[in-house]
Design a protein around this motif. Structure first.
Motif, PDB file in Angstrom:
ATOM      1  N   VAL A 181       9.624  47.813 -29.374  1.00 44.60           N
ATOM      2  CA  VAL A 181       9.223  49.140 -29.735  1.00 44.60           C
ATOM      3  C   VAL A 181      10.278  49.223 -30.859  1.00 44.60           C
ATOM      4  O   VAL A 181       9.980  49.646 -31.899  1.00 44.60           O
ATOM      5  N   LYS A 182      11.595  49.106 -30.797  1.00 42.18           N
ATOM      6  CA  LYS A 182      12.673  49.494 -31.789  1.00 42.18           C
ATOM      7  C   LYS A 182      12.328  48.241 -32.969  1.00 42.18           C
ATOM      8  O   LYS A 182      12.644  48.618 -34.305  1.00 42.18           O
ATOM      9  N   LEU A 183      11.896  47.049 -32.569  1.00 38.78           N
ATOM     10  CA  LEU A 183      11.763  46.312 -33.764  1.00 38.78           C
ATOM     11  C   LEU A 183      10.341  46.650 -34.563  1.00 38.78           C
ATOM     12  O   LEU A 183      10.419  46.578 -35.713  1.00 38.78           O
ATOM     13  N   MET A 184       9.589  47.154 -34.040  1.00 37.80           N
ATOM     14  CA  MET A 184       8.467  47.690 -34.654  1.00 37.80           C
ATOM     15  C   MET A 184       8.881  48.880 -35.577  1.00 37.80           C
ATOM     16  O   MET A 184       8.319  49.076 -36.646  1.00 37.80           O
ATOM     17  N   ALA A 185       9.712  49.570 -35.044  1.00 34.65           N
ATOM     18  CA  ALA A 185      10.225  50.751 -35.986  1.00 34.65           C
ATOM     19  C   ALA A 185      11.019  50.069 -37.203  1.00 34.65           C
ATOM     20  O   ALA A 185      10.850  50.793 -38.157  1.00 34.65           O
ATOM     21  N   LEU A 186      11.734  48.999 -37.038  1.00 33.57           N
ATOM     22  CA  LEU A 186      12.469  48.470 -38.210  1.00 33.57           C
ATOM     23  C   LEU A 186      11.343  47.957 -39.185  1.00 33.57           C
ATOM     24  O   LEU A 186      11.429  48.051 -40.334  1.00 33.57           O
ATOM     25  N   GLN A 187      10.118  47.275 -38.732  1.00 25.02           N
ATOM     26  CA  GLN A 187       9.119  46.793 -39.391  1.00 25.02           C
ATOM     27  C   GLN A 187       8.565  47.895 -40.168  1.00 25.02           C
ATOM     28  O   GLN A 187       7.906  47.675 -41.113  1.00 25.02           O
ATOM     29  N   LEU A 188       8.347  49.074 -39.730  1.00 23.75           N
ATOM     30  CA  LEU A 188       7.752  50.068 -40.362  1.00 23.75           C
ATOM     31  C   LEU A 188       8.350  51.199 -41.031  1.00 23.75           C
ATOM     32  O   LEU A 188       8.056  52.190 -41.442  1.00 23.75           O
ATOM     33  N   ARG A 257      10.105  45.442 -49.883  1.00 26.74           N
ATOM     34  CA  ARG A 257       9.688  46.994 -50.447  1.00 26.74           C
ATOM     35  C   ARG A 257       8.398  46.843 -50.688  1.00 26.74           C
ATOM     36  O   ARG A 257       7.691  46.145 -51.457  1.00 26.74           O
ATOM     37  N   GLY A 258       7.632  48.150 -50.404  1.00 23.00           N
ATOM     38  CA  GLY A 258       6.108  48.288 -50.398  1.00 23.00           C
ATOM     39  C   GLY A 258       5.385  47.569 -49.019  1.00 23.00           C
ATOM     40  O   GLY A 258       4.191  47.700 -49.161  1.00 23.00           O
ATOM     41  N   LEU A 259       6.166  46.833 -48.331  1.00 22.46           N
ATOM     42  CA  LEU A 259       5.266  46.448 -47.088  1.00 22.46           C
ATOM     43  C   LEU A 259       5.920  46.831 -45.777  1.00 22.46           C
ATOM     44  O   LEU A 259       5.877  45.989 -44.964  1.00 22.46           O
ATOM     45  N   ALA A 260       6.346  48.151 -45.861  1.00 27.47           N
ATOM     46  CA  ALA A 260       7.013  48.725 -44.669  1.00 27.47           C
ATOM     47  C   ALA A 260       6.062  49.560 -43.717  1.00 27.47           C
ATOM     48  O   ALA A 260       6.301  50.392 -43.083  1.00 27.47           O
ATOM     49  N   HIS A 285      -2.211  49.079 -41.208  1.00 25.57           N
ATOM     50  CA  HIS A 285      -1.593  48.002 -42.040  1.00 25.57           C
ATOM     51  C   HIS A 285      -0.472  47.366 -41.627  1.00 25.57           C
ATOM     52  O   HIS A 285       0.468  48.152 -41.775  1.00 25.57           O
ATOM     53  N   LEU A 286      -0.381  46.182 -41.249  1.00 22.49           N
ATOM     54  CA  LEU A 286       0.977  45.502 -41.127  1.00 22.49           C
ATOM     55  C   LEU A 286       0.876  43.965 -41.956  1.00 22.49           C
ATOM     56  O   LEU A 286      -0.402  43.570 -42.273  1.00 22.49           O
ATOM     57  N   GLY A 287       1.890  43.405 -41.921  1.00 25.64           N
ATOM     58  CA  GLY A 287       1.924  41.856 -42.513  1.00 25.64           C
ATOM     59  C   GLY A 287       1.133  41.028 -41.757  1.00 25.64           C
ATOM     60  O   GLY A 287       1.073  41.147 -40.473  1.00 25.64           O
ATOM     61  N   PHE A 288       0.568  40.210 -42.383  1.00 28.79           N
ATOM     62  CA  PHE A 288      -0.394  39.125 -41.767  1.00 28.79           C
ATOM     63  C   PHE A 288       0.312  37.974 -41.171  1.00 28.79           C
ATOM     64  O   PHE A 288       1.161  37.630 -41.851  1.00 28.79           O
ATOM     65  N   THR A 289       0.226  37.714 -39.773  1.00 26.33           N
ATOM     66  CA  THR A 289       0.644  36.779 -39.338  1.00 26.33           C
ATOM     67  C   THR A 289      -0.342  35.921 -38.460  1.00 26.33           C
ATOM     68  O   THR A 289      -1.517  36.737 -38.014  1.00 26.33           O
TER      69      THR A 289
END
Length: 821
Positions: A181-188, A257-260, A285-289
């Motif tokens: 969950v904290k990792l998701m916070a970092l990605q966002l 930047r711009g992909l958070a 919207h998230l990064g495609f993987t």
């Protein structure tokens, strides 16, 4: 000669046979980890029998006899399909990737250790409510039951990747889920990246007053002028120009930047619904993987059925619906991060300046193990403001005075984070009021939560809002002196300060990451928002109909008209259309006329089959680069995406912004029309070299391919053909069907960030609700469920999202029964 030929034939045949046998062995070992969905398995840790019904898309429908076993079943299903993804996420949060990948990921591990996310997750376990603790423990037991099954039955180590990377799987713990969950916070979260770029640009610009042009505020109430960044640190040495930051490794969780994070969500009340029930659409919207971040699942709880998008490793339906409630999430863009410049004691570098004098850093040593190399020992340092980051990270050295260090304040750095407890309460909520009460426990990542029940709609910003002093020197927009009390956080604002829109008179709420409220600092929420364009198209579509349906909400989700194109093309082309002179075929002038003719008749639709979107995107990219590169030099490489508000300010000459059109290093005074014409020629050369000179034959989809890449194997020759998923797609940076481009060469228009999940929920007929993933349920590239949903996603199709048990069983591809020994 005949003898030699026979021996060569025999050797060649033997080599081919050995190769075939080798490939067969590889396939056998890899296929061993493909899960069997149709079986009876005795497991330790469950309380009673659990039935997991897999529908024809591989989505698990979990039918337990109690809530604890529902989470057990979800943990088991996650581990069946996404065990490698889960262990990779856990290792990322722990800062232990280098044990598998060597020095490649040392920078990522170093940053993760400095943020201390995993120890904070361990501390947060005790902060969860009893129901959340029970869910975390049951979920971990379910994951461990699958791991035990893999070990007992030699099921190919659980995933093919485990053969390539020797990664023993430790038992799953409740803290592992909280760490994800904290990792998701970092990605966002990306506000600190905006602070860095704003400081760099302030230092690089010949006229710092022009900062408001290149990094403009979203239209609304004006903002007081910012100080020149250098003026915040009188007497200190700062680099006059910044260097371009390097790209992070593909395994890094730190967003470019711009992909958070981005997303769309909108809801309609019964009065605005043709069916007389509430409606909700959501596409985060998230990064495609490959595989996707999301995983579809249905749980049967004592409070009722719940279905939607989960995150492997986390025991919750993060977005979706129950029988009585539906909820969606979008990035709020709350300014929940601040960078602080910390002045070191000149007599003792182990101390830093505070409002009360110099104080010692809080320190701890940690060891990062590196595959095939000696381990690295780090000394972690924390100030009262937050963890100290290395100068080498994110190009921080370019904005840090000599001899000083940088620390980060961030709401997610909380050892009593109850966000998961909030998510689990939200799943059990029966109406909007209960859901709003549950949201008070959210800490990070901050989101805009959109809600509907049978009668009501609501949208609320959830997550901790930092309390800042009104006298803050930069209002949190620039890295600030950490020893000045007014710059420091003053705790957190109460939940009542979070913006809430409940049952609005117009009957519709929505968010496209746009500015949602106009309040003065420090209760402003943010100065940096994720959208100033999509919201205009959304408003047009919502107000264009008196009532809406599920299908009209789907149509809006899939809309590919760019309001930015419709606004900017008339501005930048106004002096170019129909003013060209006769030019022979094959000349640049003729090619320019042909491009202008195509764009003049274009409606702004970013359709994958059209040439105009590629011409427009290439023109705007070249135009912005020409406008800014002579002023800020190599820092222009960090402006990877076009900013429509900047282009509009320049071409409308707002507050004198037209000066950007003049090339300061040339004697001639260039006009904006000159720059627009030169940029179009630049774009046509670029397009011609990469896609051909036959403009009418160009396809936007050839450049705008969705790149769902495997984060580990995506660049491995041969394997990448099996693990990466690429699709020609419509949309763009500023369309509701958002397909955010990479912005970086050699494929600047590759679609790397968009709707990884789409859901539309209709409470006039709840079982007619629909959802879809961007890839498939499985993380195993040999599974038919690895990419089967991606084809539907690309075509704008959906899966039925029903809680009807009979429907799930009728279309099942297997039923797993987990029984107690």
């Amino acid at each position: 000669m005949a003898t030699l030929f026979r021996w060569l034939l025999r050797l060649t045949s033997a080599a081919i046979l050995l190769a075939v046998l080798g490939l067969g062995l590889v396939y056998y070992l890899a296929a061993r980890s493909l899960p069997d969905y149709d079986k009876v398995l005795a497991v330790e840790g469950s309380r009673a029998e659990i039935e997991i019904v897999r529908d024809n898309a591989g989505v698990p429908h979990i039918f337990p006899q109690n809530d604890s076993d529902a989470y057990f079943g979800l943990g088991y299903a996650h581990a069946q399909d996404r065990l490698w993804q889960m262990t990779l996420l856990r290792r990322t949060a722990q800062g232990r990737l280098s044990e598998l990948f060597g020095r490649r990921t040392l920078e990522t591990d170093t940053l993760m250790r400095r943020l201390d996310l995993y120890p904070l997750a361990v501390r947060s376990v005790a902060a969860q409510d009893p129901q959340a603790l029970e869910a975390l423990e049951a979920y971990a037991a379910g994951v461990n039951a699958r791991i035990a099954e893999i070990n007992a039955e030699s099921l190919g180590r659980g995933a093919p990747e485990f053969f390539l990377f020797n990664a023993p799987i430790a038992p799953w713990q409740p803290a592992d889920s909280l760490a994800i969950v904290k990792l998701m916070a970092l990605q966002l979260s990306g506000q600190f990246r905006e602070e860095i770029l704003r400081a760099q640009t302030s230092l690089a610009l010949p006229d710092p007053a022009r900062l408001q042009d290149i990094l403009p505020d979203i239209p609304g109430a004006g903002t007081a002028a910012l100080p020149d960044y250098a003026q915040l640190f009188p007497g200190k040495t700062l680099q006059p120009f910044a260097t371009a930051a390097h790209e992070m490794d593909a395994l890094s969780p730190f967003p470019e930047r711009g992909l958070a994070g981005a997303s769309n969500a909108w809801a309609a009340s019964p009065a605005r619904s043709a069916g007389g029930g509430t409606l909700l659409a959501n596409d985060p919207h998230l990064g495609f993987t490959a595989p996707s971040t999301w995983y579809l699942a249905r749980l049967e709880l004592s409070s009722g059925g719940v279905i939607g998008g989960t995150v492997p490793g986390v025991p919750a339906v993060m977005l979706g619906r129950s029988e009585h409630l539906a909820w969606g999430l979008t990035s709020s863009y709350l300014d929940d991060q601040d960078l602080f410049i910390e002045e070191l004691d000149p007599d003792n570098p182990d101390r830093y300046r505070t409002p009360d004098g110099f104080a010692a850093f809080e320190t701890r040593r940690t060891i990062v193990d590196i595959k095939n190399e000696a381990p690295v020992t780090l000394t972690l340092r924390w100030t009262e403001n937050g963890p100290v980051l290395p100068r080498s990270a994110f190009d921080l050295g370019s904005i840090t005075p000599q001899g000083d260090v940088v620390s980060l304040a961030w709401t997610a750095l909380d050892g009593a984070d109850t966000s998961l407890s909030a998510a689990l309460r939200l799943m059990r909520a029966q109406d909007v009021d209960e859901a709003l009460a549950a949201s008070e426990l959210y800490v990070a990542p901050s989101q805009m939560l959109t809600l509907i029940d049978g009668e009501r709609i609501a949208m609320k910003l959830i997550g901790t809002m930092p309390a800042r002093d009104p006298a803050h020197q930069s209002q949190g927009r620039l890295p600030s002196p950490g020893w000045i009390e007014a710059n420091r956080w003053q705790g957190r604002l109460p939940d009542s300060a979070n913006p809430l829109f409940l049952d609005p008179p117009g009957g519709i709420v929505g968010n496209t990451n746009n500015k949602v409220i106009d309040r003065p600092f420090p209760e402003h929420v943010s100065f940096d928002w994720g959208d100033s364009q999509r919201v205009m198209r959304w408003q047009s579509l919502m107000t264009g109909r008196q009532v809406h349906t599920r299908d009209s909400f789907i149509e809006a989700q899939l809309d590919t008209v760019s309001p930015a194109a419709r606004t900017l093309l008339p501005l930048i082309g106004r002096d170019l259309w129909y003013t060209g002179e006769a030019a022979p075929e094959g000349t640049p002038e003729r090619q320019r006329q042909r491009a202008l003719d195509l764009l003049a008749n274009w409606n702004g639709e970013m359709n994958e089959h059209l040439p105009e979107p590629l011409l427009y995107a290439a023109w705007l990219r070249a135009l912005q680069d020409r406008l800014i590169r002579d002023e800020i030099g190599p820092l222009a490489d960090n402006y990877t995406h076009v900013e429509p508000l900047f282009i509009e300010r320049v071409f409308r000459d707002i507050d004198g912004a037209g000066v950007w059109c003049d090339v300061i290093r040339s004697v001639v005074v260039e006009t904006c029309s000159d720059i627009a014409r030169m940029a179009l020629d630049d774009a046509l050369v670029w397009v011609g070299e990469r896609h051909g000179t036959a403009l009418e034959s160009l396809r936007w989809g050839d450049a705008h391919q969705a790149a769902h890449e495997h984060p580990v194997l995506g660049n491995v020759p041969l394997l990448r053909s099996f693990v990466n998923i690429r699709q020609s797609t419509s949309g763009g940076d500023f369309t509701l069907q958002r397909g955010r481009t990479s912005g970086r060469d050699p494929q600047p228009f590759s679609n790397v960030h968009g709707a990884t999940y789409r859901g539309v929920y209709d409470f006039a007929d709840p079982d007619s609700s629909v959802y879809i993933l961007s890839t498939g349920e499985s993380g195993h590239f040999l599974s038919r469920h690895y990419d089967d949903l991606g084809t539907l996603w690309r075509r704008g199709e959906y899966l039925p999202m029903s809680l009807d048990q009979d429907l799930a069983r009728a279309a099942s591809v297997g039923i797993t029964r987990l029984v107690t020994p």
